[in-house]
Design an enzyme around this catalytic site. Structure first.
Site, short mmCIF file in Angstrom:
data_model
loop_
_atom_site.label_atom_id
_atom_site.label_comp_id
_atom_site.label_asym_id
_atom_site.label_seq_id
_atom_site.Cartn_x
_atom_site.Cartn_y
_atom_site.Cartn_z
N CYS A 113 33.32 44.65 36.32
CA CYS A 113 33.14 43.22 36.61
C CYS A 113 31.96 42.61 35.86
O CYS A 113 31.88 41.39 35.72
CB CYS A 113 32.96 43.01 38.11
SG CYS A 113 34.33 43.63 39.10
N HIS A 252 29.70 36.34 39.62
CA HIS A 252 30.98 37.04 39.68
C HIS A 252 31.64 36.74 41.02
O HIS A 252 31.01 36.83 42.07
CB HIS A 252 30.74 38.54 39.52
CG HIS A 252 31.95 39.37 39.86
ND1 HIS A 252 33.19 39.11 39.32
CD2 HIS A 252 32.10 40.44 40.69
CE1 HIS A 252 34.05 40.00 39.80
NE2 HIS A 252 33.42 40.79 40.63
N ASN A 282 39.28 38.24 43.02
CA ASN A 282 38.38 38.97 42.12
C ASN A 282 39.15 39.33 40.85
O ASN A 282 40.04 40.17 40.89
CB ASN A 282 37.86 40.22 42.83
CG ASN A 282 36.89 41.02 41.97
OD1 ASN A 282 36.78 40.83 40.77
ND2 ASN A 282 36.17 41.94 42.60
#
Length: 325
Positions: A113, A252, A282
């Site tokens: 990520c 994020h 996500n």
């Protein structure tokens, strides 16, 4: 001093939307359970003609169109991804071929990520050495191909998509001017994804459970909030800034509880954090560039403002980055 400045942004989301109501028909869960624990209501799921490199290419084309840069002007293509179309060649090479970027070299990076933020720091360093470079940086994921759809703790979290930026050198005071990037490989098993099972029986692992994402959510939450806070505060301190100097923070998009805790611990006002988690879930390395493009199109990024990126992912990898828009 020359800094890497973002000339333009682009993104691409798959057509299909997977809602919490859809997931109720697939696993033992509920809209209330998902929303209260994650903040996610929808996520986009790739279909035919929406392979990782195809989403990446479409996001790139939109960024090129915004900037007026021709694909043949590109010197480098970097794709941050953990769900590449193939292990070899890289997704970046597929994108290079699709765009006709014949003068660019190309490669992928894997920092989970945190991949886009790592890539932005990498591009910044290239441009400091060669200010005339034009770099295409993409975060692209098709995590729907890497999720165990029988595991309700993970399958509700992830979505697909791609975001892209075009960078070059600038001497007008704008651009990337600081970063704080970190990793801790000892904690790899808190968030990981196996490769396909080895074709060499001598290298097969006894604990192989399938080529899909596995996560210890409780421990990830504890580490994510603390480590991102540390990365942000140390970077601000290094540059003699406070959180009040930030025009917009784009974190994020992992989990709403992580984002709310981070915002409160940093003392960041609600109007200075950009969150689109509820609509996309996500998307790992694609998360920040998708949010960056959306914030740009909504007018949330003001020329001259300081923008703060912060991220956390498998590895473990995490960090923060500062740029003047």
């Amino acid at each position: 001093m020359t800094k890497a400045v973002i000339l333009g942004t682009g993104s691409c989301l798959p057509e299909r939307t997977l809602t919490n109501a859809d997931l109720e028909q697939m696993v033992e869960t509920s809209d209330e359970w998902i929303t209260s624990r994650t903040g996610i209501r929808n996520r986009r799921i790739a279909g035919k003609n929406e392979q990782n490199y195809q989403l990446a290419t479409r996001a790139a084309r939109r960024a090129l169109a915004v900037t007026g840069v021709d694909a043949e002007e590109l010197d480098l293509i970097i794709v941050a991804t953990i769900s590449s179309h193939m292990i070899m060649p890289s997704t970046a090479c597929f994108v290079q071929a699709e765009l006709g970027a014949v003068n660019a070299f190309a490669y992928d990076i894997n920092a989970a990520c945190a991949g886009f933020t790592y890539g932005l720091d990498l591009a910044s360093n290239y441009i400091q050495n060669r200010p005339d470079m034009k770099i295409l940086l993409i975060g692209a994921e098709t995590l729907s191909a890497r999720v165990n759809w029988e595991d309700r703790n993970t399958c509700v979290l992830f979505g697909d998509g791609a975001g892209a930026v075009i960078l070059t050198g600038s001497n007008d005071g704008r651009g990337v001017f600081g970063s704080s990037l970190h990793a801790d490989g000892k904690l790899w098993n808190l968030l990981c994804m196996d490769s396909p099972e080895s074709l060499n029986p001598e290298l097969r692992r006894d604990d192989w459970q399938g080529a899909h994402i596995r996560m210890n959510g409780v421990d990830i939450f504890k580490h994510a909030v603390r480590l991102m806070e540390d990365a942000v505060t140390s970077l601000l301190r290094k540059h003699d800034l406070t959180i009040n100097d930030i025009g917009l923070m784009i974190p994020h998009q992992a989990n709403i509880r992580i984002l709310k805790n981070l915002k409160e611990r940093l003392g960041l006002p609600e109007d200075k954090i950009f969150i689109n988690l509820s609509q996309y879930g996500n998307t790992s390395a694609a998360s920040i560039p998708i949010a960056l493009d959306e914030a740009h199109r909504l007018g949330r990024l003001v020329r001259g403002d300081i923008v703060l990126l912060c991220t956390f992912g498998g590895g473990l990898t995490w960090g923060s980055l500062l740029m003047r828009w």
